[in-house]
Design an enzyme around this catalytic site. Structure first.
Site, PDB file in Angstrom:
ATOM      1  N   SER A  43      38.551  37.853  40.506  1.00  0.00           N
ATOM      2  CA  SER A  43      39.889  38.363  40.229  1.00  0.00           C
ATOM      3  C   SER A  43      40.825  37.169  40.010  1.00  0.00           C
ATOM      4  O   SER A  43      40.433  36.000  40.171  1.00  0.00           O
ATOM      5  CB  SER A  43      40.379  39.220  41.396  1.00  0.00           C
ATOM      6  OG  SER A  43      40.476  38.444  42.584  1.00  0.00           O
ATOM      7  N   TYR A  44      42.062  37.462  39.691  1.00  0.00           N
ATOM      8  CA  TYR A  44      43.025  36.394  39.399  1.00  0.00           C
ATOM      9  C   TYR A  44      43.172  35.488  40.631  1.00  0.00           C
ATOM     10  O   TYR A  44      43.466  35.967  41.731  1.00  0.00           O
ATOM     11  CB  TYR A  44      44.371  36.996  39.017  1.00  0.00           C
ATOM     12  CG  TYR A  44      45.366  35.986  38.524  1.00  0.00           C
ATOM     13  CD1 TYR A  44      45.107  35.230  37.392  1.00  0.00           C
ATOM     14  CD2 TYR A  44      46.571  35.777  39.194  1.00  0.00           C
ATOM     15  CE1 TYR A  44      46.014  34.302  36.927  1.00  0.00           C
ATOM     16  CE2 TYR A  44      47.490  34.854  38.742  1.00  0.00           C
ATOM     17  CZ  TYR A  44      47.202  34.105  37.609  1.00  0.00           C
ATOM     18  OH  TYR A  44      48.103  33.184  37.153  1.00  0.00           O
ATOM     19  N   PRO A  45      42.958  34.174  40.479  1.00  0.00           N
ATOM     20  CA  PRO A  45      42.872  33.287  41.655  1.00  0.00           C
ATOM     21  C   PRO A  45      44.207  32.756  42.160  1.00  0.00           C
ATOM     22  O   PRO A  45      44.206  31.948  43.095  1.00  0.00           O
ATOM     23  CB  PRO A  45      41.988  32.146  41.139  1.00  0.00           C
ATOM     24  CG  PRO A  45      42.315  32.046  39.690  1.00  0.00           C
ATOM     25  CD  PRO A  45      42.603  33.458  39.235  1.00  0.00           C
TER      26      PRO A  45
END
Length: 945
Positions: free
Chosen positions: A331-333
């Protein structure tokens, strides 16, 4: 309808195309070799999509030509100079591609990352496209992971672009440009002209850069200014035979007082404990305990874990996570959220991990009933969920594999149950002193089975019963020192920056890298750990700005924290971009003018550092953590009570020790010794505080020592108690076979009881004190002992060794060897309970004040030595003497009603019974007799009777 979709990176544009088109698309090249245009039909919205991308920011802010050159204007003018926003030189082909595609589209859909920076990049894309097509409508696709479900949902449900967040980022860019440029030109031009060593150096300034440097310098100064402080604690242990192992099981009990920084107080408590032959179990508590599973993963936690556990720099960790996100594995880090949405689909993501050979079985167990909802943290940015794997990655290698594995294991661990165990606590009463030992038995490992980064191990205790009495195997008074702080690691610095609001979760790593690239901070490796050391230039800059004396220093985090809060106000609509710019610029204008006026302080600080030291400040990083035991410390030694004022204790040196044999039927008190042991996890080191250990003595036939100083433990051949340094002025010393050094002064030596000349010795039992005493050099049964009046200037008192010899602990000075001197004010003393502290007398004849509470549980820790000439009424002594008397006689010896202070044994005035030579000799012989009987009994000599 034709829709133009613009992603933030080329890799994301291709991934979005593959998901939305189902693999059916055509590719067109653009004028930029990295940018491709993908065309396909999207029947869900009855639209024709063109997907392209940018490569981050397309536009940049800079001063116009009149202010862009360094010498074109006064640096102060940059606070008000006009700023231009234009397309970056290397992004002109990207801008041309956007304009070309926008002319053919009716809708622009922004697919940049869903954070503040992504909103600002989206605003730049909108500005460029509307120059070519003013009527184009703009929408924003919101997604957190590049997976089919989220991408389709974002395409079908676009939202408005958040211009408040875009304005916040633009405000920060303008502030950093004006403030950074003004201070950088001021620093560089002036320092180059005044310091030859910096004639070709760029001395940059950044509003986030300098607070980051300030953290590193502050920790460096704390380390350089650290002064170790000695403390003392009572070490108590019991060894019992093991049913499964040849070695005995040793249980170490922790002193409830932790440790004390006052040697005399510790000695009094230690001696009082030794008057009791047995320790007694007062309480046994067994209760459930747990080790909490980890919280959902945020960007800051990922950076810290990468640095501490994976030994990868924060910036490198983020770069790897970004690459895995672009390829659809994560997922978006970049997120501050540690709370999952209640509707989050855990089972689908857990199912994707069941195919992994390392943790697939654990994931299957979660699906089979082991799932437990993750803990809920305190942060939610309402933009992205916590970092989690979105697909299984089987073909990774190197650092990519390690980062992905950590994220996957942490996600599964957060979906598991807490580890459970039983904790047993045994409380022991030894005289008036309280000790405890804690054991742990793990019942259910749960999340620990998949998350090896957390440690929780069994520590079994033998069975103890309430009321059980036992003879301690060993009781000694140990000395330790507070340990120095360590330099900052990258993980430490990330924590400090996050705590004080320096940068965002996405920019913290870049700020750390910037101060390293600028040469303000140097990376130093110690084993596998990377420490951050400030350079001489970095220290000089921080010291210079601190010397100017700003109310809020430029090297401190307060200023930047205020700026970040103003950015949040813009995001929430509480302030406008213009208001924040005006407030911040006016604040920095004042600081700039004061810096210019007092710039000589900065020049002097930087010059002193550069000219007075090498390129890297001299700092001892100490031994690597894995080798701490080689440095005379390690383990709990000296660390009882977390190391006092400086951190965890460095390691203990044995000061006094009474060995009681082994098992329950051991001899009562054994013999005293000061040999520091390295075993038993205490980290005892036979070193002194201020000098290297003395070399071993040459072989010589052993010379008998006085009985009071003989160590009866055959294994304790001590050579560290007696100092080989005589009291000043220096006198020749001769070594004895037992490692002692004896100094003889023929003119001042007193006669012992057997008529021989006494020998002066220097005691090293309490470091830093240099105590002296006179003992018989001929007859070991003489027992003569007298405090020397010629103690060194630093000596505060002269002490005897504690234990079965029970020699007196006399005082020749009222100076206390501690950083906590007694008060010289002759007023009523109040303890911590706010009660009047009575004046008492110790067994050695010294007066002191302490808490009047009789109950050990109610008594506070107040203790203060009284001057020898203190005339207040004295409470009768309560010391239990080995003669069998339950109390001291009331006819003298400390009774408040007898002002003469006479001896309660012989009735004569001028001395205490404990200082009576004849009394002491008889006392020792009596104790030796009973000790011998008990030792014989322990060996089973009386079993036939």
């Amino acid at each position: 309808m034709r829709v133009l979709c613009v992603a933030e990176k080329p890799s994301i544009s291709k991934s979005i195309t593959q998901i939305l088109s189902g693999g059916q698309f055509t590719t067109r090249n653009s004028k930029n070799k990295y940018i491709k245009n993908y065309d396909f039909n999207y029947p869900q919205t009855n639209s024709v999509y063109t997907v392209t991308s940018v490569t981050g920011h397309v536009m940049e802010h800079d001063f116009n030509i009149m202010y862009s050159k360094w010498t074109s204007c006064d640096p102060f003018a940059l606070f008000e100079a006009p700023v231009e926003c234009k397309v970056k030189e290397d992004a002109k082909t990207i801008a041309e591609n956007l304009k070309t595609e926008a002319r053919k589209a009716q809708m622009l859909m922004i697919w940049t990352d869903c954070d503040r920076e992504g909103e600002n990049i989206g605003a730049e894309i909108m500005k460029i496209c509307r120059k070519a097509n003013p009527t184009i409508s703009v929408r924003r696709a919101r997604f957190s992971a590049i997976i089919a479900q989220q991408i389709h949902n974002a395409a079908q449900n676009p939202v408005q672009l958040d211009m408040a967040q875009a304005n916040a980022v633009e405000t920060r860019i303008l502030l950093d440009l004006r403030i950074g440029s003004a201070f950088t030109r001021l620093q560089t031009l002036n320092l180059q002209n005044r310091l030859e060593a910096l004639a070709r150096e760029l001395i940059s300034y950044g509003p986030c850069q300098f607070p980051t440097l300030g953290f590193v310098v502050a920790r460096y100064n704390k380390l350089k200014n650290f002064k170790p402080e000695s403390f003392w604690y009572i070490y108590l242990s019991l060894s019992r035979p093991s049913a499964t192992d040849e070695d005995d099981n040793e249980t170490v009990f922790t002193w409830k007082r932790g440790h004390v920084f006052h040697f005399e107080s510790a000695m009094v408590w230690y001696e009082d404990a030794l008057t009791h032959p047995m320790a007694r179990v007062s309480k046994v508590t067994v209760k459930d305990t747990k080790k909490w599973k980890p919280l959902p993963l945020t960007t800051v936690d990922l950076q810290k874990a990468g640095s501490r556990l994976l030994k990868i720099s924060p910036k490198r960790v983020l770069d790897i996570a970004e690459g895995l996100y672009q390829r659809g594995f994560l997922s978006y880090p970049r997120t501050e959220t540690d709370v999952y949405d209640p509707q989050f689909d855990f089972m689908t993501l857990i199912g994707k991990q069941t195919v992994d050979p390392a943790w697939g079985g654990f994931a299957a167990g979660l699906q089979g009933g082991g799932f437990n909802p993750p803990r809920r943290g305190k942060n939610d940015d309402h933009a992205h969920p916590p970092i989690h794997p979105t697909a299984h990655a089987a073909n990774l290698a190197g650092d990519e594999k390690r980062v992905y594995e950590y994220i996957a294991r942490r996600f599964l661990a957060s979906c598991s149950k807490d580890a459970l165990g039983w904790q047993t606590t045994v409380d022991v009463q030894y005289g008036e002193e309280e000790f405890s030992a804690t054991g742990l038995v793990i019942r259910e490992r749960n999340y620990l089975d998949v998350f090896p980064y957390d440690k929780w191990s069994d520590k079994e205790l033998p069975n103890f019963e309430v009321g059980e009495a036992f003879v301690p195997t060993e009781c000694r008074l140990d000395e330790g020192q507070t340990s120095k702080p360590t330099l900052l690691t990258e993980a430490d610095l990330v924590s400090l920056m996050d705590e004080h609001g320096i940068g965002t979760d996405a920019t913290i790593a870049q700020h750390i890298q910037t101060v390293v690239d600028r040469g303000y901070v140097i990376e130093r490796m110690q084993g596998a750990t990377k420490y951050l050391v400030p350079s001489t230039l970095g220290i000089g800059l921080v010291e210079g700005y601190d010397a100017i004396g700003f109310e809020q220093s430029l090297s401190k985090p307060e200023l930047r924290r205020e700026t970040e809060r103003r950015m949040i106000d813009i995001c929430h609509g509480l302030k406008s971009k213009g208001e924040v710019l005006m407030e911040s610029i006016e604040r920095y204008k004042e600081m700039f003018m004061r810096t210019r006026i007092e710039f000589q302080k900065l020049v002097q600080a930087v010059g002193n550092r550069i000219n007075g030291q090498g390129p890297v400040p001299d700092v001892d990083l100490g031994e690597a953590h894995d080798d701490d035991d080689d440095d005379g410390g390690g383990g709990p030694g000296g660390g009882r009570g977390r190391g006092g004022r400086g951190g965890r204790g460095r390691g203990a040196r044995g000061v006094m020790r009474a060995t009681r044999g082994t098992g329950r039927g051991a001899s009562t008190r054994g013999s005293t010794s000061t040999r520091a042991r390295r075993g038993r996890g205490r980290g005892g080191s036979s070193i002194t505080s201020h000098r290297p250990p003395s070399p071993p003595p040459p072989p010589a036939p052993p010379r008998p020592l006085p009985a009071a100083l003989v160590d009866n433990d055959d294994n304790d051949d001590d050579e560290n108690y007696w100092s080989d340094d005589p009291a000043p002025p220096p006198a020749p010393a001769r070594a004895t076979g037992d490692g002692s050094s004896l100094s003889i002064s023929a003119s001042a030596a007193p006669k012992c009881d057997c008529g021989h000349s006494a020998i002066e010795r220097s005691v090293k039992g309490a470091t830093k004190t240099g105590r002296k005493c006179w003992t018989c050099a001929q007859d070991p049964k003489c027992g003569f002992f007298q405090s020397s009046g010629a103690s060194s200037a630093v000596a505060s008192s002269s002490s005897s060794r504690a234990g079965p010899s029970n020699t007196t602990y006399s005082s020749s000075s009222t100076v206390i060897p501690s950083k906590r001197p007694h008060s010289a004010v002759a007023t009523e003393r109040r303890c911590q309970c706010d009660l009047t502290a009575p004046l008492k007398v110790s067994a050695q004849g010294r007066k002191y004040w302490s808490c009047p509470n009789g109950s050990r549980q109610a008594r506070c820790t107040y203790f203060e030595w009284a001057p020898d000439d203190q005339e207040d009424p004295v409470e009768p002594p309560k010391r239990i003497f080995p003669t069998g008397s339950k109390n001291a006689s009331t006819s003298g010896g400390g009774n408040g009603g007898n002002s003469s202070g006479g001896c309660f044994r012989c009735g004569e005035e001028g001395h205490w019974a404990s200082a009576d030579t004849e009394f002491r000799r008889r006392w020792r012989r009596g104790r030796w007799f009973w000790r011998s009987l008990l030792q014989m009994w322990a060996r089973g000599a009386f079993q036939q009777w």
